[in-house]
Design a protein around this motif. Structure first.
Motif, short mmCIF file in Angstrom:
data_model
loop_
_atom_site.label_atom_id
_atom_site.label_comp_id
_atom_site.label_asym_id
_atom_site.label_seq_id
_atom_site.Cartn_x
_atom_site.Cartn_y
_atom_site.Cartn_z
N ILE A 126 0.84 -1.18 0.00
CA ILE A 126 0.00 0.00 0.00
C ILE A 126 0.88 1.24 0.00
CG2 ILE A 126 -1.71 1.33 1.31
CD1 ILE A 126 -2.79 -1.43 2.23
N ASP A 127 0.68 2.06 -1.00
CA ASP A 127 1.46 3.30 -1.09
C ASP A 127 0.52 4.38 -1.56
OD1 ASP A 127 3.28 5.26 -1.26
OD2 ASP A 127 4.34 4.45 -3.02
N GLY A 128 0.05 5.27 -0.64
CA GLY A 128 -0.90 6.30 -1.02
C GLY A 128 -1.06 7.28 0.12
N TRP A 129 -2.26 7.76 0.25
CA TRP A 129 -2.53 8.79 1.24
C TRP A 129 -3.70 8.39 2.11
CZ3 TRP A 129 0.78 12.91 1.34
CH2 TRP A 129 1.58 13.12 0.18
N THR A 130 -3.68 8.91 3.33
CA THR A 130 -4.85 8.81 4.17
C THR A 130 -4.97 10.13 4.94
OG1 THR A 130 -6.01 7.46 5.80
CG2 THR A 130 -3.66 7.80 6.17
N THR A 131 -6.09 10.30 5.64
CA THR A 131 -6.29 11.60 6.30
C THR A 131 -5.62 11.62 7.66
OG1 THR A 131 -8.42 10.80 7.06
CG2 THR A 131 -8.44 12.24 5.15
N GLU A 132 -5.22 12.81 8.06
CA GLU A 132 -4.71 13.04 9.41
C GLU A 132 -5.93 13.38 10.27
OE1 GLU A 132 -1.30 13.01 10.59
OE2 GLU A 132 -2.54 12.99 12.40
N GLY A 133 -6.40 12.41 11.03
CA GLY A 133 -7.68 12.55 11.73
C GLY A 133 -7.80 13.80 12.57
N SER A 134 -6.72 14.18 13.27
CA SER A 134 -6.83 15.29 14.21
C SER A 134 -7.03 16.62 13.50
CB SER A 134 -5.57 15.36 15.07
OG SER A 134 -4.45 15.55 14.22
N LYS A 135 -6.60 16.69 12.22
CA LYS A 135 -6.80 17.93 11.45
C LYS A 135 -8.04 17.83 10.56
CE LYS A 135 -2.69 19.66 12.61
NZ LYS A 135 -2.59 20.62 13.69
N ALA A 136 -8.16 16.71 9.83
CA ALA A 136 -9.25 16.57 8.86
C ALA A 136 -10.59 16.51 9.56
CB ALA A 136 -9.03 15.33 8.02
N GLY A 137 -10.64 15.90 10.73
CA GLY A 137 -11.91 15.77 11.46
C GLY A 137 -12.54 17.12 11.72
N PRO A 138 -11.85 18.02 12.49
CA PRO A 138 -12.42 19.33 12.76
C PRO A 138 -12.69 20.12 11.48
CG PRO A 138 -10.55 18.91 14.19
CD PRO A 138 -10.58 17.79 13.19
N ALA A 139 -11.83 19.94 10.44
CA ALA A 139 -11.98 20.73 9.23
C ALA A 139 -13.21 20.34 8.44
CB ALA A 139 -10.71 20.61 8.37
N PHE A 140 -13.45 19.07 8.30
CA PHE A 140 -14.54 18.63 7.40
C PHE A 140 -15.78 18.15 8.14
CE2 PHE A 140 -10.57 17.92 4.95
CZ PHE A 140 -10.80 18.85 3.96
N ARG A 141 -15.64 17.97 9.44
CA ARG A 141 -16.77 17.56 10.28
C ARG A 141 -17.55 16.40 9.67
NH1 ARG A 141 -18.12 21.05 14.34
NH2 ARG A 141 -16.61 22.74 14.60
N THR A 169 -11.72 21.32 -0.58
CA THR A 169 -10.28 21.52 -0.82
C THR A 169 -9.51 20.86 0.31
OG1 THR A 169 -10.78 23.60 -1.88
CG2 THR A 169 -8.48 23.19 -1.23
N VAL A 170 -8.62 19.96 -0.07
CA VAL A 170 -7.83 19.22 0.92
C VAL A 170 -6.45 19.84 0.98
CG1 VAL A 170 -6.91 16.98 1.56
CG2 VAL A 170 -9.15 17.13 0.42
N GLU A 171 -6.07 20.29 2.19
CA GLU A 171 -4.75 20.89 2.38
C GLU A 171 -3.74 19.81 2.77
OE1 GLU A 171 -4.33 24.00 1.75
OE2 GLU A 171 -6.42 24.69 1.70
N GLN A 172 -2.45 20.19 2.63
CA GLN A 172 -1.39 19.25 2.98
C GLN A 172 -1.52 18.74 4.43
OE1 GLN A 172 1.41 18.23 0.85
NE2 GLN A 172 1.42 16.68 2.48
#
Length: 556
Positions: free
Chosen positions: A358-373, A405-408
């Motif tokens: 597996i070589d890809g991306w996943t979300t950083e929960g602590s940032k993506a959670g509050p951002a996208f709810r 829009t997904v930030e780094q």
RNA sequence: GCGGAUAUGGUGUAGUGGUAACAUAGGAGGUUUCCAACCUCUUGUCGCGGGUUCGACUCCCGCUAUCCGCACCA
């Protein structure tokens, strides 16, 4: 049916009633269609057939016996497809009390109302208010299921739940799959068997024991791993040809092994159970020359089956299907799984583990959670689809069409090696289902012999000792000089032995008593005579040969 | 569900608008030294409900059940 057949059938039915084998139920109240009593002799016969059946399958070594309720909640039989398959949905006109089929009323409002569920029909009925065919008024009572199943209410009043008397024993075995799987140490294949009552509110029961409203059935559900080639030993049936009415081939004579190898029988386990079924039928006394197997044509096959063979037995009513052996695929377990959300699966390990890089991306929960709810879950799903070369910030279209829009800072690299050693799969099921009453009927039909001796009419039931309801009759030659007393003693001794039924008969001539015993198929008659009083021996007479030999009472 | 036929002791049958018979089976006893023998005694019947009639097992109607077609049918 030819004329002699009809009169033989009448004499047989008369005898069965007279001797307490098979009787119309509740007769003093006028009787009830499709319901029969097994009488004082028949009750024991039924029990021995059931027991022989259980032993026959238990001997395979990986079979367990269970017993499930006959009263079954609505949801179970809805999941199995019986509510849909067996039901007509009825509604009653509130003006004239006339009952109508809901799907028929709604034919002009839907292309295929037959396929709708009860609640879909109800809402369509509420919307369209079709006029009553007899009084034209559009007011209808709530829809109720009206079908071949006997419906009932489980519980009382407001807390009552709708339910049915089961139309087959199978569903209980599917719903208890998790317990069965655990009991079998999570290894397939294994089987569960059950004998018991089934109920179908037949429109028109006919032909005595052939179509009943309450019937005895015996079913085996054999759970197999579809990824494994079944291996079965057909050598016990080598050289034995059986009549097969195959869907494509027509009537052919061949061995089970040959039929499986040439794909006439499409699955080896189905073929193996056909062979075992053949053995069972002959074991309980069905004439092997009057058994054949008929394959269901594709359009005749029940909604779940992928291959299905009926064992048919020839008797007074012609060829009658007595056993159905169906490959049901994963239909049943899958249906219950869908309806309940519970896993009804078995685990299989791969021979080689699958390595996933597996070589890809996943979300950083602590940032993506509050951002996208609320959208965070959908964002994660979308991000994990991205290739490893993606760059951020990035505009993503989610499954629901929204754009984000997904930030780094919302993501992190996901690089790992996953080892998958196996998978969970839904087992397939091969089901031999036996109509015990139909089999008992044919046992009696085949055993009934009125050819007699010296041209006289004389009735003998050539029942197999495996199922004969009475094992021994004990006769004193005369009820005097202590012969009656000694015979009574032997009778009580015999009855005290487990699984032995003995009958004492001291009235009438000895010949008459032999005749009475022969009529209900008692294999052995034991007679106490004068010599018995002197040397403690008795004669044993064989039903079919009439031969006698003398043995010591102690050796019985 | 539709059409046709049927319903008399446990079983198989007869019969009649005036309280039912035969055979067989069953029970008790006798007789009988092993295959439905015989003798005596005995138990037990008009499917259910209405109607007609002085009186119905009998005639009429309905129901239920059984059998046969048709339809339906894991």
């Amino acid at each position: 049916m030819t004329e002699p057949d009809t009169s033989r059938l009448e004499r047989l039915s008369g005898m069965l009633k007279r001797r307490g084998i098979l009787l119309p139920a509740f007769e003093i109240h006028g009787g009830a269609k499709g319901l029969y009593d097994f009488g004082p002799v028949g009750g024991r016969l039924r029990n021995k057939v059931n027991q022989t059946w259980l032993n026959h399958w238990l001997s395979l070594g990986n079979i367990v016996e269970i017993s499930c309720p006959t009263v079954t909640p609505y949801a179970v039989l809805e999941a199995s497809g019986h509510v849909g398959e067996f039901s007509d949905f009825m509604t009653i006109c509130t003006t004239c009390d006339e009952a109508s089929r809901a799907d028929t009323l709604l034919e002009s409002h839907h292309s295929n109302p037959d396929a709708l569920t009860k609640s879909e029909l109800q809402s369509l009925l509420d919307q369209s208010n079709p006029p009553c065919p007899s009084c034209q008024e559009p007011e209808w009572s709530p829809i109720t299921a009206q079908n071949l199943m006997f419906n009932t209410t489980i519980g009382a009043g407001a807390s009552g739940r709708p339910g049915f008397l089961r139309p087959e024993t199978a569903q209980g075995m599917f719903t208890s799959f998790p317990a069965l799987y655990r009991h079998n140490r999570e290894r397939l294949p294994f089987g569960a068997i059950q004998v018991g009552k089934g109920y179908r509110n037949e429109i028109s029961p006919r032909q005595g024991m052939i179509r009943l409203r309450e019937f005895n059935m015996a079913e085996l559900e054999y759970f197999i791993n579809p990824h494994e080639e079944p291996s079965h030993d057909f050598t016990p049936w080598d050289g034995h040809n059986i009549t097969l009415l195959a869907d494509n081939e027509g009537e052919v004579e061949m061995s089970f092994k040959h039929a499986v190898e040439n794909n006439v029988i499409r699955h080896a386990t189905v073929g193996y159970f056909m062979a075992k079924t053949f053995d069972f039928l002959t074991k309980v006394g069905i004439d092997s020359q009057r058994i054949r197997f008929r394959q269901h044509e594709s359009d005749e096959m029940a909604h779940y089956a992928t291959d299905c063979w009926d064992a048919e037995i020839h008797g007074s009513y012609g060829w009658v299907e007595c056993v159905g052996i169906a490959h049901r695929g994963c239909y049943d377990l899958e249906s219950h799984e869908k309806a309940t959300g519970k896993s009804l699966r078995a685990r299989r390990e791969f021979s080689e583990p699958e390595i996933l890089e597996i070589d890809g991306w996943t979300t950083e929960g602590s940032k993506a959670g509050p951002a996208f709810r609320a959208l965070a879950g959908a964002v994660k799903e979308a991000v994990e689809q991205l290739s490893s070369s993606s760059t951020f910030p990035l505009e993503l279209t989610l499954a629901n069409g929204e754009k984000v829009t997904v930030e780094q800072e919302h993501v992190k690299r996901d690089q790992r090696t996953e080892t998958v050693t196996g998978e969970w799969y839904i087992p397939h099921v091969v089901e031999p289902a036996f109509g015990i009453d139909r089999i008992i009927w044919h046992i009696l039909d085949h055993a009934y012999d009125e050819s007699g001796k010296d041209g006289e009419t004389y009735t003998t039931m050539h029942l197999s000792a495996n199922v004969a309801p009475v094992d021994y009759c004990i006769f004193p030659l005369f009820e005097k000089d202590g012969m009656g007393k000694l015979a009574q003693t032997i009778h009580t001794t015999m009855c005290s032995k487990p699984n032995i039924v003995s009958m004492y008969d001291g009235s009438g001539s000895i010949g008459r008593r032999y005749a009475r015993a022969d009529e209900i198929g008692v294999p052995k008659c034991i007679t106490v005579d004068h010599q018995s009083l002197e040397d403690g021996t008795v004669t044993i007479r064989d039903r079919d040969s009439g031969e006698q030999h003398r043995v010591a009472i102690d050796s019985l």
